[in-house]
Design a protein around this motif. Sequence first.
Motif, short mmCIF file in Angstrom:
data_model
loop_
_atom_site.label_atom_id
_atom_site.label_comp_id
_atom_site.label_asym_id
_atom_site.label_seq_id
_atom_site.Cartn_x
_atom_site.Cartn_y
_atom_site.Cartn_z
N CYS A 72 0.83 -1.21 0.00
CA CYS A 72 0.00 0.00 0.00
C CYS A 72 0.86 1.25 0.00
CB CYS A 72 -0.78 0.02 1.31
SG CYS A 72 -2.50 -0.07 1.13
N ILE A 73 1.98 1.15 0.70
CA ILE A 73 2.86 2.31 0.90
C ILE A 73 3.67 2.59 -0.36
CG2 ILE A 73 4.98 2.99 2.15
CD1 ILE A 73 3.80 1.60 4.63
N GLU A 74 4.06 1.49 -1.06
CA GLU A 74 5.11 1.61 -2.07
C GLU A 74 4.78 2.51 -3.26
OE1 GLU A 74 7.63 -2.45 -1.27
OE2 GLU A 74 5.97 -2.49 -2.70
N ASP A 75 3.51 2.55 -3.68
CA ASP A 75 3.21 3.31 -4.91
C ASP A 75 2.18 4.41 -4.64
OD1 ASP A 75 3.45 3.85 -7.62
OD2 ASP A 75 1.72 2.61 -8.12
N ALA A 76 2.33 5.09 -3.50
CA ALA A 76 1.30 6.07 -3.15
C ALA A 76 1.89 7.46 -2.98
CB ALA A 76 0.63 5.64 -1.85
N GLN A 77 1.12 8.48 -3.42
CA GLN A 77 1.54 9.87 -3.17
C GLN A 77 1.07 10.33 -1.79
OE1 GLN A 77 -0.55 10.47 -6.89
NE2 GLN A 77 1.01 11.95 -7.46
N PHE A 78 -0.04 9.73 -1.36
CA PHE A 78 -0.54 9.97 -0.01
C PHE A 78 -0.78 8.62 0.64
CE2 PHE A 78 -1.84 13.65 -2.45
CZ PHE A 78 -1.53 14.72 -1.62
N ILE A 79 -0.32 8.44 1.88
CA ILE A 79 -0.59 7.20 2.62
C ILE A 79 -1.42 7.59 3.84
CG2 ILE A 79 0.42 5.29 3.93
CD1 ILE A 79 3.02 6.10 2.15
N ILE A 80 -2.54 6.90 3.99
CA ILE A 80 -3.41 7.20 5.14
C ILE A 80 -3.52 5.97 6.02
CG2 ILE A 80 -5.77 7.87 5.83
CD1 ILE A 80 -5.96 9.41 3.18
N THR A 81 -3.35 6.14 7.33
CA THR A 81 -3.60 5.03 8.26
C THR A 81 -4.81 5.39 9.12
OG1 THR A 81 -1.81 6.03 9.56
CG2 THR A 81 -1.30 3.98 8.45
N MET A 82 -5.72 4.41 9.29
CA MET A 82 -6.90 4.58 10.15
C MET A 82 -7.06 3.28 10.92
SD MET A 82 -8.87 6.73 11.18
CE MET A 82 -10.44 7.33 11.70
N LEU A 83 -6.14 3.10 11.88
CA LEU A 83 -6.02 1.83 12.61
C LEU A 83 -6.52 1.99 14.04
CD1 LEU A 83 -2.56 1.07 11.04
CD2 LEU A 83 -4.62 -0.32 10.73
N PRO A 84 -6.74 0.88 14.76
CA PRO A 84 -7.27 1.02 16.12
C PRO A 84 -6.37 1.88 17.02
CG PRO A 84 -7.49 -1.25 15.36
CD PRO A 84 -6.69 -0.52 14.32
N LEU B 250 -0.02 20.71 5.07
CA LEU B 250 -1.48 20.71 5.12
C LEU B 250 -2.07 21.21 3.80
CD1 LEU B 250 -4.25 20.47 6.42
CD2 LEU B 250 -3.84 22.59 7.64
N ILE B 251 -1.50 22.26 3.25
CA ILE B 251 -2.04 22.81 1.99
C ILE B 251 -1.98 21.75 0.89
CG2 ILE B 251 -1.55 24.51 0.14
CD1 ILE B 251 -0.81 26.48 2.49
N LYS B 252 -0.87 20.97 0.87
CA LYS B 252 -0.76 19.92 -0.17
C LYS B 252 -1.81 18.83 0.03
CE LYS B 252 4.22 20.29 -0.17
NZ LYS B 252 5.42 19.52 0.08
N ALA B 253 -2.11 18.53 1.31
CA ALA B 253 -3.02 17.41 1.59
C ALA B 253 -4.49 17.83 1.63
CB ALA B 253 -2.64 16.79 2.95
N GLU B 254 -4.74 19.13 1.66
CA GLU B 254 -6.12 19.61 1.86
C GLU B 254 -7.15 19.07 0.86
OE1 GLU B 254 -5.85 23.78 2.66
OE2 GLU B 254 -6.95 23.52 4.54
N PRO B 255 -6.81 18.98 -0.44
CA PRO B 255 -7.82 18.45 -1.37
C PRO B 255 -8.25 17.03 -1.01
CG PRO B 255 -6.00 19.47 -2.57
CD PRO B 255 -5.59 19.44 -1.14
N ILE B 256 -7.33 16.25 -0.44
CA ILE B 256 -7.65 14.87 -0.03
C ILE B 256 -8.49 14.91 1.25
CG2 ILE B 256 -6.60 12.67 0.74
CD1 ILE B 256 -5.98 13.40 -2.20
N LEU B 257 -8.06 15.71 2.22
CA LEU B 257 -8.77 15.80 3.50
C LEU B 257 -10.19 16.33 3.30
CD1 LEU B 257 -5.97 17.22 5.86
CD2 LEU B 257 -6.64 14.83 5.52
N ASN B 258 -10.34 17.26 2.34
CA ASN B 258 -11.67 17.85 2.10
C ASN B 258 -12.69 16.83 1.58
OD1 ASN B 258 -11.32 20.45 2.99
ND2 ASN B 258 -10.42 21.14 1.05
#
Length: 288
Positions: A54-66, A144-152
């Motif tokens: 999942c990590i290897e080919d991503a521009q953004f990596i998101i974790t949502m773990l316990p 944050l500015i770079k990630a904002e379109p994803i977070l939005n």
Amino acid sequence: MAKIGFIGLGTMGLPMSINLINGDHKVTGFDKNPDKLSAFQRAGGAVAKSSLECIEDAQFIITMLPQSSDVYEILINNKVTTNSFLPGTIFIDMTTSHPHTTDKLHKHLSKINIEMLDAPVGRTSTMAASGKLLIMVGGTKTTLIKAEPILNLMGSTIVHCGGAGMGSRMKIVNNYMTTITNLVTAETLNLCKKSGLDIDLALKTMRQTTATNGHIDKSYPARALQNNYDPIFALELAYKDLQIGIDLAEKIGTPTVLGKEASKVYKTGIDKGLGKLDWTYMYELLKG
Ligand code: NAD
């Protein structure tokens, strides 16, 4: 279109990742539970065989773990190095994590030149499905500015809480308050009922005084007062967050009198095997 790796496709992660897919991004997901992976695939996600894939080919990596230890395990114990990432990747941990672990992750990733945001969320899985989460962000404004379109695509309210680790701290402080308020609400509503008061009238009245809180307003009417304990937020996760709050406060040197009492009650629920039920199950537990 961005390439996004999403690790942890549970109650929150699955609807959040689906919003990214619907936002026309290429999302590759991983969860150790095959049922979650199938649901993600049915929604149009690409399935990875491991978190590393999942990590290897991503521009953004998101974790949502316990818990933060799960994130730590994936990033640090797995010995992820610079070569594991695409250049310019941004790592976003949306787990409700222990701030001290978040600090360690920021330090580790900064050493290998990977930008990170800690971005835990407030609100429920219903709000996750409608893309209306509240996201508490720690990290630099530039990242944050770079990630904002994803977070939005996942949240309707983005709060920049400060530098590295401040999103995590804001979330833990918030949950310290709300896990304790849950118990006060459970005790008070049992007191209402046993006093012969009409519960709906009591809720309506208390919503107009300083007694009001989010449990009176939302979580109890949606769960405990419907006698429905399917988890919107599991009791064991609430206990985990409260423990982190107590630990953080003790290290800083602020009192945790109510937190420690509340923690004992949550622990009783977990010891009775009720940890997977909704956190408003406290209403039943405190019936006496
Ligand atoms: P969850 O248990 O439903 O989902 C977590 C998922 O992670 C599960 O599907 C599990 O199989 C997967 N997982 C665990 N370890 C893994 C690993 N090493 N590799 C891959 N997958 C792994 O939990 P959730 O309710 O989605 O909560 C996730 C986070 O969000 C928690 O930190 C929680 O405190 C926080 N949170 C939850 C809510 C809520 O209402 N449920 C609200 C706000 C924040």
